[in-house]
Design a protein around this motif. Sequence first.
Motif, PDB file in Angstrom:
ATOM      1  N   PHE A   1      35.293 -37.137  -5.450  1.00 11.83           N
ATOM      2  CA  PHE A   1      36.511 -36.227  -6.004  1.00 11.83           C
ATOM      3  C   PHE A   1      35.962 -34.821  -6.453  1.00 11.83           C
ATOM      4  CE2 PHE A   1      37.973 -40.556  -5.149  1.00 11.83           C
ATOM      5  CZ  PHE A   1      39.078 -40.220  -4.706  1.00 11.83           C
ATOM      6  N   GLN A   2      35.109 -34.670  -7.006  1.00  9.94           N
ATOM      7  CA  GLN A   2      34.301 -33.413  -7.353  1.00  9.94           C
ATOM      8  C   GLN A   2      33.618 -32.523  -6.505  1.00  9.94           C
ATOM      9  OE1 GLN A   2      30.164 -34.015  -9.327  1.00  9.94           O
ATOM     10  NE2 GLN A   2      29.596 -32.566  -7.596  1.00  9.94           N
ATOM     11  N   ASN A   3      33.800 -32.978  -5.013  1.00  8.76           N
ATOM     12  CA  ASN A   3      33.543 -32.076  -4.155  1.00  8.76           C
ATOM     13  C   ASN A   3      34.191 -31.732  -3.245  1.00  8.76           C
ATOM     14  OD1 ASN A   3      30.410 -31.289  -4.483  1.00  8.76           O
ATOM     15  ND2 ASN A   3      30.564 -33.688  -4.591  1.00  8.76           N
ATOM     16  N   ILE A   4      35.643 -32.497  -3.333  1.00  6.59           N
ATOM     17  CA  ILE A   4      36.980 -31.792  -2.878  1.00  6.59           C
ATOM     18  C   ILE A   4      37.687 -30.846  -3.220  1.00  6.59           C
ATOM     19  CG2 ILE A   4      39.109 -33.528  -2.351  1.00  6.59           C
ATOM     20  CD1 ILE A   4      37.639 -35.908  -1.709  1.00  6.59           C
ATOM     21  N   VAL A   5      37.508 -30.988  -4.580  1.00 10.04           N
ATOM     22  CA  VAL A   5      38.257 -30.219  -5.664  1.00 10.04           C
ATOM     23  C   VAL A   5      37.028 -28.930  -5.459  1.00 10.04           C
ATOM     24  CG1 VAL A   5      38.201 -29.699  -7.745  1.00 10.04           C
ATOM     25  CG2 VAL A   5      39.263 -31.541  -7.333  1.00 10.04           C
TER      26      VAL A   5
ATOM     27  N   VAL B   1      35.218 -27.913  -3.101  1.00  6.48           N
ATOM     28  CA  VAL B   1      35.780 -26.779  -1.308  1.00  6.48           C
ATOM     29  C   VAL B   1      37.261 -26.698  -1.292  1.00  6.48           C
ATOM     30  CG1 VAL B   1      36.095 -27.970   0.722  1.00  6.48           C
ATOM     31  CG2 VAL B   1      34.078 -28.759  -0.240  1.00  6.48           C
ATOM     32  N   GLY B   2      37.951 -27.497  -1.942  1.00  7.57           N
ATOM     33  CA  GLY B   2      39.310 -26.493  -1.846  1.00  7.57           C
ATOM     34  C   GLY B   2      39.420 -25.074  -2.625  1.00  7.57           C
TER      35      GLY B   2
ATOM     36  N   PHE C   1      36.858 -22.926  -4.088  1.00  2.05           N
ATOM     37  CA  PHE C   1      36.009 -21.692  -2.865  1.00  2.05           C
ATOM     38  C   PHE C   1      36.664 -21.553  -1.981  1.00  2.05           C
ATOM     39  CE2 PHE C   1      31.855 -23.802  -5.525  1.00  2.05           C
ATOM     40  CZ  PHE C   1      31.786 -22.682  -5.961  1.00  2.05           C
ATOM     41  N   SER C   2      37.161 -22.393  -1.191  1.00  3.28           N
ATOM     42  CA  SER C   2      38.074 -22.370   0.063  1.00  3.28           C
ATOM     43  C   SER C   2      39.372 -21.145  -0.360  1.00  3.28           C
ATOM     44  CB  SER C   2      38.466 -23.136   0.804  1.00  3.28           C
ATOM     45  OG  SER C   2      39.037 -22.588   1.812  1.00  3.28           O
ATOM     46  N   ARG C   3      40.239 -21.845  -0.989  1.00  4.36           N
ATOM     47  CA  ARG C   3      40.936 -20.839  -1.652  1.00  4.36           C
ATOM     48  C   ARG C   3      40.657 -19.034  -2.561  1.00  4.36           C
ATOM     49  NH1 ARG C   3      43.279 -25.347  -3.318  1.00  4.36           N
ATOM     50  NH2 ARG C   3      42.387 -25.419  -5.137  1.00  4.36           N
ATOM     51  N   GLN C   4      39.153 -19.459  -2.978  1.00  7.85           N
ATOM     52  CA  GLN C   4      38.915 -18.052  -3.664  1.00  7.85           C
ATOM     53  C   GLN C   4      38.170 -16.921  -1.894  1.00  7.85           C
ATOM     54  OE1 GLN C   4      37.622 -18.210  -7.791  1.00  7.85           O
ATOM     55  NE2 GLN C   4      37.523 -20.765  -7.051  1.00  7.85           N
ATOM     56  N   LYS C   5      37.704 -17.518  -1.115  1.00  6.52           N
ATOM     57  CA  LYS C   5      37.521 -17.449   0.564  1.00  6.52           C
ATOM     58  C   LYS C   5      35.808 -16.914   0.058  1.00  6.52           C
ATOM     59  CE  LYS C   5      41.948 -14.702   1.514  1.00  6.52           C
ATOM     60  NZ  LYS C   5      42.353 -15.816   2.638  1.00  6.52           N
ATOM     61  N   MET C   6      35.003 -17.996  -0.727  1.00  9.94           N
ATOM     62  CA  MET C   6      33.642 -18.022  -0.888  1.00  9.94           C
ATOM     63  C   MET C   6      32.569 -19.306  -0.220  1.00  9.94           C
ATOM     64  SD  MET C   6      33.603 -15.269  -3.271  1.00  9.94           S
ATOM     65  CE  MET C   6      31.965 -15.817  -3.342  1.00  9.94           C
ATOM     66  N   LEU C   7      33.604 -19.432   0.355  1.00 11.58           N
ATOM     67  CA  LEU C   7      33.178 -20.995   1.562  1.00 11.58           C
ATOM     68  C   LEU C   7      32.914 -20.853   3.084  1.00 11.58           C
ATOM     69  CD1 LEU C   7      32.011 -23.842   1.800  1.00 11.58           C
ATOM     70  CD2 LEU C   7      34.319 -24.643   2.291  1.00 11.58           C
ATOM     71  N   ASP C   8      31.757 -20.608   3.169  1.00  6.70           N
ATOM     72  CA  ASP C   8      31.233 -20.367   4.756  1.00  6.70           C
ATOM     73  C   ASP C   8      31.256 -21.777   5.245  1.00  6.70           C
ATOM     74  OD1 ASP C   8      30.029 -20.070   7.645  1.00  6.70           O
ATOM     75  OD2 ASP C   8      27.985 -19.396   6.673  1.00  6.70           O
TER      76      ASP C   8
ATOM     77  N   SER D   1      36.438 -34.237 -11.529  1.00  3.33           N
ATOM     78  CA  SER D   1      36.919 -33.239 -10.622  1.00  3.33           C
ATOM     79  C   SER D   1      37.467 -32.282 -12.045  1.00  3.33           C
ATOM     80  CB  SER D   1      38.444 -34.085 -10.224  1.00  3.33           C
ATOM     81  OG  SER D   1      38.114 -35.054  -9.450  1.00  3.33           O
ATOM     82  N   LEU D   2      37.780 -32.601 -12.716  1.00  5.66           N
ATOM     83  CA  LEU D   2      37.950 -31.005 -13.312  1.00  5.66           C
ATOM     84  C   LEU D   2      37.177 -30.470 -14.250  1.00  5.66           C
ATOM     85  CD1 LEU D   2      39.849 -33.324 -16.458  1.00  5.66           C
ATOM     86  CD2 LEU D   2      41.294 -31.162 -14.619  1.00  5.66           C
ATOM     87  N   GLY D   3      35.693 -31.170 -14.558  1.00  2.00           N
ATOM     88  CA  GLY D   3      34.950 -30.191 -14.226  1.00  2.00           C
ATOM     89  C   GLY D   3      34.255 -29.376 -13.368  1.00  2.00           C
ATOM     90  N   ALA D   4      34.279 -29.778 -11.954  1.00  2.00           N
ATOM     91  CA  ALA D   4      34.503 -29.279  -9.911  1.00  2.00           C
ATOM     92  C   ALA D   4      35.663 -27.946 -10.875  1.00  2.00           C
ATOM     93  CB  ALA D   4      34.070 -29.758  -9.773  1.00  2.00           C
ATOM     94  N   TRP D   5      36.558 -28.231 -11.084  1.00  2.98           N
ATOM     95  CA  TRP D   5      37.526 -27.386 -10.393  1.00  2.98           C
ATOM     96  C   TRP D   5      37.177 -25.979 -11.767  1.00  2.98           C
ATOM     97  CZ3 TRP D   5      41.697 -25.044 -14.261  1.00  2.98           C
ATOM     98  CH2 TRP D   5      42.295 -24.439 -13.789  1.00  2.98           C
TER      99      TRP D   5
END
Length: 258
Positions: free
Chosen positions: A54-58, A60-61, A63-70, A213-217
């Motif tokens: 769950f941490q990595n789902i958060v 990935v979402g 980083f993707s929204r911030q346009k940093m994910l390849d 998830s909170l820590g990852a966000w």
Amino acid sequence: MPWYIYLAVLAAGFGAGFINTLAGSGSLITLPLLIFLGIPATVANGTNRVGVLFQNIVSVGSFSRQKMLDVRGGLILSAPAIVGSIIGAQIAVDLDEARMRQAIGVLMVIMLFVILLRPRRWLQGELEKMGKRPSLFQLVIFFFIGMYGGFLQAGVGIFLLAGLVLGIGYDLVRANAVKVLIVLAFTISALVVFMLNKQVLWGLGLLLAVGNSLGAWVAARLAVERGADFVRWLLIAVVTISAANLLGVFAWIGRLFN
């Protein structure tokens, strides 16, 4: 369990999610806590993956929204890591940690010197490498990193960052974004293996997942806002502490004062 144990699990999950997203080795917080609660090491290893998932789902979402994910690069490198993770998780069903922890500790000490001696490479990456397809050798490296991640998880983020920065050419912030995508991919496959072997406690795992998830966000937003230099110094701190812990330095210091 007493109410404060639930708070401790949530807090440990938050710390692990934060550290895992910015560097790695967050599982060195959650795994010992789960084992301290009386859970067998093999079951703790499997249960820990629920929070990591769950941490990595958060992450990935975010980083993707911030346009940093390849995404394309991450998916290519995920393929060998997934295969390796299935093998590693199957080995972990009959876990023997002691020698593995010592070997990882030595590797982390070596990596610490690499980070300190080549700071520009970690901060800026090598952009000319990033347009190229990964070589067979690089794919093999990510296969073995995935195997280790499936086996134990703790510390795999450090090895992924080394492969992504030194091998592929990402800077630290973009490497972190790709790292969480790869970990998400191989955590799914590893978790399936642990589930099939009945080594997952879903109640504690989902509680960890909330904290993770909170820590990852928080960490994903901080990584982009503060930049690669901040991430590098945090990485140095995490690698130093993790290596000392894995090599028994803290236990040795404790014995001196007893």
